[in-house]
Design a protein around this motif. Structure first.
Motif, PDB file in Angstrom:
ATOM      1  N   UNK A 238       5.011  95.057 -56.230  1.00  0.00           N
ATOM      2  CA  UNK A 238       5.219  93.773 -55.560  1.00  0.00           C
ATOM      3  C   UNK A 238       6.412  93.093 -56.226  1.00  0.00           C
ATOM      4  N   UNK A 239       7.620  93.529 -55.849  1.00  0.00           N
ATOM      5  CA  UNK A 239       8.820  93.133 -56.592  1.00  0.00           C
ATOM      6  C   UNK A 239       9.288  91.728 -56.230  1.00  0.00           C
ATOM      7  N   UNK A 240       8.970  91.265 -55.005  1.00  0.00           N
ATOM      8  CA  UNK A 240       9.408  89.926 -54.591  1.00  0.00           C
ATOM      9  C   UNK A 240       8.376  88.917 -55.096  1.00  0.00           C
ATOM     10  N   UNK A 241       8.769  88.083 -56.045  1.00  0.00           N
ATOM     11  CA  UNK A 241       7.819  87.237 -56.766  1.00  0.00           C
ATOM     12  C   UNK A 241       8.050  85.764 -56.439  1.00  0.00           C
ATOM     13  N   UNK A 242       7.003  85.115 -55.950  1.00  0.00           N
ATOM     14  CA  UNK A 242       7.034  83.672 -55.733  1.00  0.00           C
ATOM     15  C   UNK A 242       6.308  82.931 -56.848  1.00  0.00           C
ATOM     16  N   UNK A 243       5.302  83.605 -57.430  1.00  0.00           N
ATOM     17  CA  UNK A 243       4.464  82.974 -58.450  1.00  0.00           C
ATOM     18  C   UNK A 243       4.131  84.002 -59.523  1.00  0.00           C
ATOM     19  N   UNK A 244       4.491  83.787 -60.793  1.00  0.00           N
ATOM     20  CA  UNK A 244       4.193  84.756 -61.855  1.00  0.00           C
ATOM     21  C   UNK A 244       2.701  85.050 -61.992  1.00  0.00           C
ATOM     22  N   UNK A 245       1.857  84.046 -61.785  1.00  0.00           N
ATOM     23  CA  UNK A 245       0.420  84.261 -61.914  1.00  0.00           C
ATOM     24  C   UNK A 245      -0.083  85.260 -60.871  1.00  0.00           C
ATOM     25  N   UNK A 246       0.416  85.110 -59.639  1.00  0.00           N
ATOM     26  CA  UNK A 246       0.016  86.048 -58.591  1.00  0.00           C
ATOM     27  C   UNK A 246       0.575  87.438 -58.866  1.00  0.00           C
ATOM     28  N   UNK A 247       1.804  87.503 -59.369  1.00  0.00           N
ATOM     29  CA  UNK A 247       2.391  88.793 -59.741  1.00  0.00           C
ATOM     30  C   UNK A 247       1.522  89.469 -60.794  1.00  0.00           C
ATOM     31  N   UNK A 248       1.085  88.728 -61.798  1.00  0.00           N
ATOM     32  CA  UNK A 248       0.264  89.326 -62.846  1.00  0.00           C
ATOM     33  C   UNK A 248      -1.062  89.814 -62.283  1.00  0.00           C
ATOM     34  N   UNK A 249      -1.664  89.063 -61.376  1.00  0.00           N
ATOM     35  CA  UNK A 249      -2.907  89.512 -60.755  1.00  0.00           C
ATOM     36  C   UNK A 249      -2.717  90.856 -60.058  1.00  0.00           C
ATOM     37  N   UNK A 250      -1.569  91.031 -59.403  1.00  0.00           N
ATOM     38  CA  UNK A 250      -1.292  92.292 -58.718  1.00  0.00           C
ATOM     39  C   UNK A 250      -1.085  93.425 -59.712  1.00  0.00           C
ATOM     40  N   UNK A 251      -0.388  93.127 -60.817  1.00  0.00           N
ATOM     41  CA  UNK A 251      -0.189  94.143 -61.860  1.00  0.00           C
ATOM     42  C   UNK A 251      -1.533  94.554 -62.440  1.00  0.00           C
ATOM     43  N   UNK A 252      -2.347  93.593 -62.792  1.00  0.00           N
ATOM     44  CA  UNK A 252      -3.649  93.886 -63.401  1.00  0.00           C
ATOM     45  C   UNK A 252      -4.546  94.674 -62.453  1.00  0.00           C
ATOM     46  N   UNK A 253      -4.510  94.320 -61.179  1.00  0.00           N
ATOM     47  CA  UNK A 253      -5.310  95.053 -60.190  1.00  0.00           C
ATOM     48  C   UNK A 253      -4.883  96.514 -60.107  1.00  0.00           C
ATOM     49  N   UNK A 254      -3.560  96.755 -60.129  1.00  0.00           N
ATOM     50  CA  UNK A 254      -3.110  98.145 -60.006  1.00  0.00           C
ATOM     51  C   UNK A 254      -3.349  98.930 -61.285  1.00  0.00           C
ATOM     52  N   UNK A 255      -3.292  98.273 -62.437  1.00  0.00           N
ATOM     53  CA  UNK A 255      -3.670  98.951 -63.681  1.00  0.00           C
ATOM     54  C   UNK A 255      -5.129  99.394 -63.615  1.00  0.00           C
ATOM     55  N   UNK A 256      -5.975  98.566 -63.000  1.00  0.00           N
ATOM     56  CA  UNK A 256      -7.364  98.950 -62.805  1.00  0.00           C
ATOM     57  C   UNK A 256      -7.492 100.149 -61.884  1.00  0.00           C
ATOM     58  N   UNK A 257      -6.640 100.193 -60.848  1.00  0.00           N
ATOM     59  CA  UNK A 257      -6.635 101.338 -59.939  1.00  0.00           C
ATOM     60  C   UNK A 257      -6.256 102.615 -60.681  1.00  0.00           C
ATOM     61  N   UNK A 258      -5.257 102.515 -61.557  1.00  0.00           N
ATOM     62  CA  UNK A 258      -4.851 103.679 -62.338  1.00  0.00           C
ATOM     63  C   UNK A 258      -5.975 104.154 -63.242  1.00  0.00           C
ATOM     64  N   UNK A 259      -6.745 103.230 -63.757  1.00  0.00           N
ATOM     65  CA  UNK A 259      -7.824 103.575 -64.679  1.00  0.00           C
ATOM     66  C   UNK A 259      -8.990 104.246 -63.974  1.00  0.00           C
ATOM     67  N   UNK A 260      -9.346 103.740 -62.796  1.00  0.00           N
ATOM     68  CA  UNK A 260     -10.545 104.234 -62.122  1.00  0.00           C
ATOM     69  C   UNK A 260     -10.251 105.145 -60.933  1.00  0.00           C
ATOM     70  N   UNK A 261      -8.993 105.244 -60.534  1.00  0.00           N
ATOM     71  CA  UNK A 261      -8.645 106.015 -59.344  1.00  0.00           C
ATOM     72  C   UNK A 261      -8.618 107.513 -59.574  1.00  0.00           C
ATOM     73  N   UNK A 262      -8.229 108.216 -58.538  1.00  0.00           N
ATOM     74  CA  UNK A 262      -8.164 109.675 -58.557  1.00  0.00           C
ATOM     75  C   UNK A 262      -7.192 110.139 -59.646  1.00  0.00           C
ATOM     76  N   UNK A 263      -7.667 110.898 -60.636  1.00  0.00           N
ATOM     77  CA  UNK A 263      -6.777 111.355 -61.714  1.00  0.00           C
ATOM     78  C   UNK A 263      -5.752 112.379 -61.262  1.00  0.00           C
ATOM     79  N   UNK A 264      -5.899 112.905 -60.055  1.00  0.00           N
ATOM     80  CA  UNK A 264      -4.920 113.869 -59.541  1.00  0.00           C
ATOM     81  C   UNK A 264      -3.718 113.180 -58.909  1.00  0.00           C
TER      82      UNK A 264
END
Length: 241
Positions: free
Chosen positions: A141-167
């Protein structure tokens, strides 16, 4: 490679060799085909380097560190009309200057297959010259209007990497730009949040995938690299990247 331009263009302060030495293993390389050569650009600013320079420095590093691998996303930077000869010229670069150390196949390699090589992630429409970018799990999500919302998106995707398909290869972009910010200002905010977040995670270490940032700092790099060695048996040579 974005080292030149105004505050809206600059994304790094370290040259490529310093980034690789510090532990960076993902490169976002943006090219324009001019006069038969791939020149490195960010938006409309020439970065005083060519794709040949990038390959030379990266392959030189890998020769000195043959157990390492570097992921390289290669795209045509903001073409008015995409050039039909972009893909054939990229293939020539990889064949002629890749020194046999470039993974340009569609399948994601195992770590054993990737050691000592540049793994190409590509976004070409009609040719396969690397792992297709659209098949990866990408949080950008490269187009950023609000840093807090950007961080929420980063944190959510880090969670996806942790729990998602390891393949599946997971790429989380901490970087961004926006009307009310620029890459360096955003990096100071998001990189610090990312550092604190990863540092606070309980052991055993989790799977973060590929964490991509502008203006990386050594503390955050060390935490990400260190997590590879804290997760029990770690990644073996037969496991996918």
């Amino acid at each position: 490679m974005s080292l030149f331009g105004g505050s809206k263009i600059l994304c790094q302060s370290w040259p490529l060799k310093a980034q690789l030495t510090a532990g960076i293993r993902f490169l976002d390389i943006r090219c324009k085909l001019e006069g038969g050569h791939f020149l490195i650009y960010h938006v409309n600013t020439f970065q005083e380097a060519t794709f040949s320079d990038v390959l030379k420095d990266t392959l030189s590093f890998l020769k000195e560190h043959p157990r390492e691998t570097v992921l390289m996303r290669v795209i045509e930077e903001l073409p008015i009309i995409p050039k039909a000869d972009f893909a054939p010229r990229l293939r020539r670069y990889l064949d002629e200057e890749g020194q046999g150390q470039v993974w340009a196949k569609e399948a994601i390699p195992t770590l054993g297959q990737a050691r000592g090589k540049v793994v190409i992630l590509e976004e070409l429409e009609n040719e396969v010259l690397g792992v297709p970018y659209e098949e990866l799990s990408v949080g950008d999500a490269w187009h950023v209007l609000c840093p807090e919302y950007k961080w929420d998106q980063v944190k959510e995707h880090l969670g996806t990497a942790n729990t998602g398909d390891p393949a599946i290869l997971h790429l989380t972009f901490c970087s961004g730009n926006g009307l009310f910010t620029n890459p360096e200002e955003l990096a100071k905010d998001i990189n610090q949040r990312c550092y604190q977040y990863l540092k606070a995670q309980a052991r055993p270490a989790v799977r973060w995938g590929v964490v991509i940032m502008d203006f990386p700092g050594m503390g955050l790099i060390r935490i990400i690299v260190g997590s590879n060695f804290e997760a029990g048996s770690g990644c073996t040579s037969t496991e996918s990247l």
